[in-house]
Design a protein around this motif. Structure first.
Motif, PDB file in Angstrom:
ATOM      1  N   PHE A   1       1.033  -1.363  -0.420  1.00  0.00           N
ATOM      2  CA  PHE A   1       0.052   0.051  -0.166  1.00  0.00           C
ATOM      3  C   PHE A   1       0.953   1.283   0.431  1.00  0.00           C
ATOM      4  O   PHE A   1       2.393   1.123  -0.166  1.00  0.00           O
ATOM      5  N   GLN A   2       0.369   2.469  -0.069  1.00  0.00           N
ATOM      6  CA  GLN A   2       0.671   3.454  -0.197  1.00  0.00           C
ATOM      7  C   GLN A   2       1.482   3.919   1.788  1.00  0.00           C
ATOM      8  O   GLN A   2       2.341   4.471   1.546  1.00  0.00           O
ATOM      9  N   ARG A   3       0.417   3.271   2.310  1.00  0.00           N
ATOM     10  CA  ARG A   3       0.918   3.967   3.908  1.00  0.00           C
ATOM     11  C   ARG A   3       1.690   2.151   4.535  1.00  0.00           C
ATOM     12  O   ARG A   3       1.020   1.142   3.570  1.00  0.00           O
ATOM     13  N   PHE A   4       3.061   1.778   4.705  1.00  0.00           N
ATOM     14  CA  PHE A   4       3.132   0.881   5.181  1.00  0.00           C
ATOM     15  C   PHE A   4       2.733  -0.194   5.617  1.00  0.00           C
ATOM     16  O   PHE A   4       2.549  -1.507   5.027  1.00  0.00           O
ATOM     17  N   ASN A   5       1.454   0.145   6.864  1.00  0.00           N
ATOM     18  CA  ASN A   5       0.265  -0.739   7.478  1.00  0.00           C
ATOM     19  C   ASN A   5       1.568  -1.555   8.265  1.00  0.00           C
ATOM     20  O   ASN A   5       0.922  -2.824   8.637  1.00  0.00           O
ATOM     21  N   LEU A   6       2.908  -1.587   8.849  1.00  0.00           N
ATOM     22  CA  LEU A   6       3.385  -2.185   9.486  1.00  0.00           C
ATOM     23  C   LEU A   6       2.881  -2.651  11.148  1.00  0.00           C
ATOM     24  O   LEU A   6       2.447  -1.583  11.408  1.00  0.00           O
ATOM     25  N   PHE A   7       3.522  -3.698  11.810  1.00  0.00           N
ATOM     26  CA  PHE A   7       2.471  -3.366  13.076  1.00  0.00           C
ATOM     27  C   PHE A   7       4.107  -2.726  14.215  1.00  0.00           C
ATOM     28  O   PHE A   7       5.128  -3.105  13.644  1.00  0.00           O
ATOM     29  N   PRO A   8       3.012  -1.885  14.664  1.00  0.00           N
ATOM     30  CA  PRO A   8       4.346  -0.986  15.403  1.00  0.00           C
ATOM     31  C   PRO A   8       4.891  -1.429  16.384  1.00  0.00           C
ATOM     32  O   PRO A   8       5.406  -1.417  16.856  1.00  0.00           O
ATOM     33  N   HIS A   9       4.663  -2.472  16.692  1.00  0.00           N
ATOM     34  CA  HIS A   9       4.902  -3.298  18.635  1.00  0.00           C
ATOM     35  C   HIS A   9       5.742  -4.715  17.470  1.00  0.00           C
ATOM     36  O   HIS A   9       6.452  -5.509  18.975  1.00  0.00           O
ATOM     37  N   MET A  10       6.147  -4.705  16.563  1.00  0.00           N
ATOM     38  CA  MET A  10       6.275  -6.335  16.187  1.00  0.00           C
ATOM     39  C   MET A  10       7.634  -5.514  15.456  1.00  0.00           C
ATOM     40  O   MET A  10       7.968  -4.256  15.160  1.00  0.00           O
TER      41      MET A  10
ATOM     42  N   ILE B   1       7.156  -9.918   8.514  1.00  0.00           N
ATOM     43  CA  ILE B   1       7.450 -10.562   8.013  1.00  0.00           C
ATOM     44  C   ILE B   1       6.668 -12.088   8.575  1.00  0.00           C
ATOM     45  O   ILE B   1       6.554 -13.089   7.799  1.00  0.00           O
ATOM     46  N   VAL B   2       6.882 -12.531   9.662  1.00  0.00           N
ATOM     47  CA  VAL B   2       6.789 -14.130   9.945  1.00  0.00           C
ATOM     48  C   VAL B   2       5.213 -14.190   9.979  1.00  0.00           C
ATOM     49  O   VAL B   2       4.967 -14.827  10.215  1.00  0.00           O
ATOM     50  N   GLU B   3       4.308 -13.094  11.089  1.00  0.00           N
ATOM     51  CA  GLU B   3       3.632 -13.932  11.424  1.00  0.00           C
ATOM     52  C   GLU B   3       1.895 -14.177  10.513  1.00  0.00           C
ATOM     53  O   GLU B   3       1.556 -14.551  10.768  1.00  0.00           O
ATOM     54  N   GLY B   4       2.451 -13.462   9.326  1.00  0.00           N
ATOM     55  CA  GLY B   4       1.840 -14.170   7.676  1.00  0.00           C
ATOM     56  C   GLY B   4       1.828 -15.778   7.877  1.00  0.00           C
ATOM     57  O   GLY B   4       0.729 -16.830   8.199  1.00  0.00           O
ATOM     58  N   PRO B   5       2.910 -16.045   7.825  1.00  0.00           N
ATOM     59  CA  PRO B   5       3.498 -17.391   7.410  1.00  0.00           C
ATOM     60  C   PRO B   5       2.759 -18.893   9.019  1.00  0.00           C
ATOM     61  O   PRO B   5       2.780 -19.118   8.008  1.00  0.00           O
ATOM     62  N   ILE B   6       3.123 -17.796   9.676  1.00  0.00           N
ATOM     63  CA  ILE B   6       2.921 -18.856  10.690  1.00  0.00           C
ATOM     64  C   ILE B   6       1.235 -18.822  11.171  1.00  0.00           C
ATOM     65  O   ILE B   6       0.868 -20.576  11.585  1.00  0.00           O
TER      66      ILE B   6
ATOM     67  N   ALA C   1       7.153  -3.692   4.355  1.00  0.00           N
ATOM     68  CA  ALA C   1       6.203  -4.308   3.851  1.00  0.00           C
ATOM     69  C   ALA C   1       5.991  -5.173   2.194  1.00  0.00           C
ATOM     70  O   ALA C   1       5.577  -6.405   2.542  1.00  0.00           O
ATOM     71  N   ILE C   2       7.560  -5.216   1.414  1.00  0.00           N
ATOM     72  CA  ILE C   2       7.405  -5.747   0.366  1.00  0.00           C
ATOM     73  C   ILE C   2       7.498  -7.325   0.178  1.00  0.00           C
ATOM     74  O   ILE C   2       7.375  -8.251   0.264  1.00  0.00           O
ATOM     75  N   ALA C   3       8.833  -7.401   2.026  1.00  0.00           N
ATOM     76  CA  ALA C   3       9.303  -8.238   1.919  1.00  0.00           C
ATOM     77  C   ALA C   3       8.270  -9.343   2.501  1.00  0.00           C
ATOM     78  O   ALA C   3       7.892 -10.401   2.779  1.00  0.00           O
ATOM     79  N   ARG C   4       7.667  -8.549   3.917  1.00  0.00           N
ATOM     80  CA  ARG C   4       6.451  -9.394   4.234  1.00  0.00           C
ATOM     81  C   ARG C   4       5.668  -9.441   3.273  1.00  0.00           C
ATOM     82  O   ARG C   4       4.792 -10.895   3.236  1.00  0.00           O
ATOM     83  N   ALA C   5       4.665  -8.858   2.296  1.00  0.00           N
ATOM     84  CA  ALA C   5       3.467  -9.667   0.868  1.00  0.00           C
ATOM     85  C   ALA C   5       4.504 -10.932   0.376  1.00  0.00           C
ATOM     86  O   ALA C   5       3.797 -11.576   0.513  1.00  0.00           O
ATOM     87  N   LEU C   6       5.836 -10.517   0.586  1.00  0.00           N
ATOM     88  CA  LEU C   6       6.392 -11.741  -0.300  1.00  0.00           C
ATOM     89  C   LEU C   6       6.674 -13.114   0.087  1.00  0.00           C
ATOM     90  O   LEU C   6       6.766 -14.268  -0.031  1.00  0.00           O
ATOM     91  N   ALA C   7       6.465 -13.596   1.336  1.00  0.00           N
ATOM     92  CA  ALA C   7       6.733 -13.638   2.765  1.00  0.00           C
ATOM     93  C   ALA C   7       5.656 -14.731   2.728  1.00  0.00           C
ATOM     94  O   ALA C   7       5.546 -16.088   3.083  1.00  0.00           O
ATOM     95  N   MET C   8       4.324 -14.643   2.027  1.00  0.00           N
ATOM     96  CA  MET C   8       3.077 -15.290   2.054  1.00  0.00           C
ATOM     97  C   MET C   8       3.260 -16.594   0.214  1.00  0.00           C
ATOM     98  O   MET C   8       2.239 -16.435  -0.069  1.00  0.00           O
ATOM     99  N   ASN C   9       4.191 -16.118  -0.358  1.00  0.00           N
ATOM    100  CA  ASN C   9       4.394 -16.954  -1.232  1.00  0.00           C
ATOM    101  C   ASN C   9       3.388 -16.817  -2.787  1.00  0.00           C
ATOM    102  O   ASN C   9       2.406 -17.531  -3.348  1.00  0.00           O
ATOM    103  N   PRO C  10       3.183 -14.960  -2.860  1.00  0.00           N
ATOM    104  CA  PRO C  10       2.526 -14.403  -4.077  1.00  0.00           C
ATOM    105  C   PRO C  10       2.205 -15.141  -5.039  1.00  0.00           C
ATOM    106  O   PRO C  10       4.028 -15.194  -5.506  1.00  0.00           O
ATOM    107  N   GLN C  11       1.490 -15.278  -6.065  1.00  0.00           N
ATOM    108  CA  GLN C  11       1.783 -15.657  -7.573  1.00  0.00           C
ATOM    109  C   GLN C  11       1.477 -14.038  -8.155  1.00  0.00           C
ATOM    110  O   GLN C  11       1.826 -13.779  -9.626  1.00  0.00           O
ATOM    111  N   LEU C  12       0.866 -13.210  -7.958  1.00  0.00           N
ATOM    112  CA  LEU C  12       0.669 -11.648  -7.770  1.00  0.00           C
ATOM    113  C   LEU C  12       0.455 -10.873  -6.582  1.00  0.00           C
ATOM    114  O   LEU C  12       0.876 -11.364  -5.468  1.00  0.00           O
ATOM    115  N   MET C  13       1.473  -9.521  -7.326  1.00  0.00           N
ATOM    116  CA  MET C  13       1.706  -8.533  -7.062  1.00  0.00           C
ATOM    117  C   MET C  13       1.186  -7.388  -6.767  1.00  0.00           C
ATOM    118  O   MET C  13       1.423  -7.281  -8.400  1.00  0.00           O
TER     119      MET C  13
END
Length: 251
Positions: A93-102, A108-113, A156-168
């Motif tokens: 997204f335009q804004r990074f939307n990272l969890f500030p407490h992590m 990055i690992v939150e979604g895969p786990i 944020a890009i690395a976090r999205a890639l951690a979900m092994n997407p077919q499309l970005m």
């Protein structure tokens, strides 16, 4: 990889998308340009099912998004099945939307786990690899508040890639950055495109679009006005509205 046919989206009386029809081949990069309010971001949100379309249809691969055909009729999918469809699609997204407490790695690992059910060890190893890929191998333990905007966007890009997407999908990923930080994010996106990732990028960075895109789409007032190769659209635009927009941006 992606096919959209006559897609419409309304917010009350505001008809935002007015019949979008587009196709993106696997491993291609489509850059969507156009003035603010033309529906570019809304179209991305429809692909990722953050917004439901009102008419028309979108396929990712062979899968119709948001609906299934039963007994010759369209039926809307449950929220759980929509969430499952969303997994192969990464979005930045335009804004990074990272969890500030992590930390960066924890983001990055939150979604895969939690979603992909990877083991913490596997997710951590992959997360460290992705941080290295985006040039942040030394920032695994850093919290978002200590990172620059460009660094946060790369996480944020690395976090999205951690979900092994077919499309970005990238929704103006550099618009919130100071000019001196734009290049580091575009560099990561350029490398991602060269790796064969299918990408749709909403952007005002015309130099990036010219260099990386296979297809340029110019949108205005909820419609596709012109589409073609970077040379077609950016160098030799045929539509007067495209010409006026490019003249204003380049000026």
């Amino acid at each position: 990889m992606i096919r959209a046919i006559d897609v419409h989206k309304r917010f009350g009386d505001n008809h935002v998308l007015k019949g979008i029809t587009l196709e993106v081949a696997k491993a291609d990069v489509m850059c969507i340009i156009g003035p603010s309010g033309s529906g570019k971001s809304t179209f991305l949100r429809c692909i990722n099912q953050l917004e439901a379309t009102d008419d028309g249809a979108i396929w990712v691969g062979d899968e119709l998004l948001g609906h299934e055909v039963r007994d010759g009729r369209l039926h809307q999918l449950t929220d759980r099945r929509i969430a499952r469809q969303r997994r192969p699609v990464g979005m930045v997204f335009q804004r990074f939307n990272l969890f500030p407490h992590m930390t960066a790695l924890e983001n990055i690992v939150e979604g895969p786990i939690k979603v992909l059910k990877e083991s913490p060890q596997e997710a951590r190893g992959r997360g460290l690899e992705l941080l290295g890929r985006v040039g942040l191998a030394d920032k695994a333990g850093a919290y978002p508040a200590t990172l620059s905007g460009g660094q946060q966007q790369r996480v944020a890009i690395a976090r999205a890639l951690a979900m092994n997407p077919q499309l970005m999908l990238f929704d103006e990923p550099t618009s919130a950055l100071d000019p001196e930080l734009v290049g580091e994010v575009l560099g990561v996106m350029r490398d991602l495109a060269l790796s064969g990732m299918t990408m749709i990028v909403v952007t005002h960075e015309l130099g990036f679009a010219r260099e990386v895109a296979n297809q340029i789409v110019f949108m205005d007032d909820g419609r596709v006005v012109e589409t073609g190769t970077p040379a077609d659209v950016l160098t030799h635009p045929k539509n007067e509205r495209t010409q006026a927009f490019l003249s204003a941006v380049l000026a």
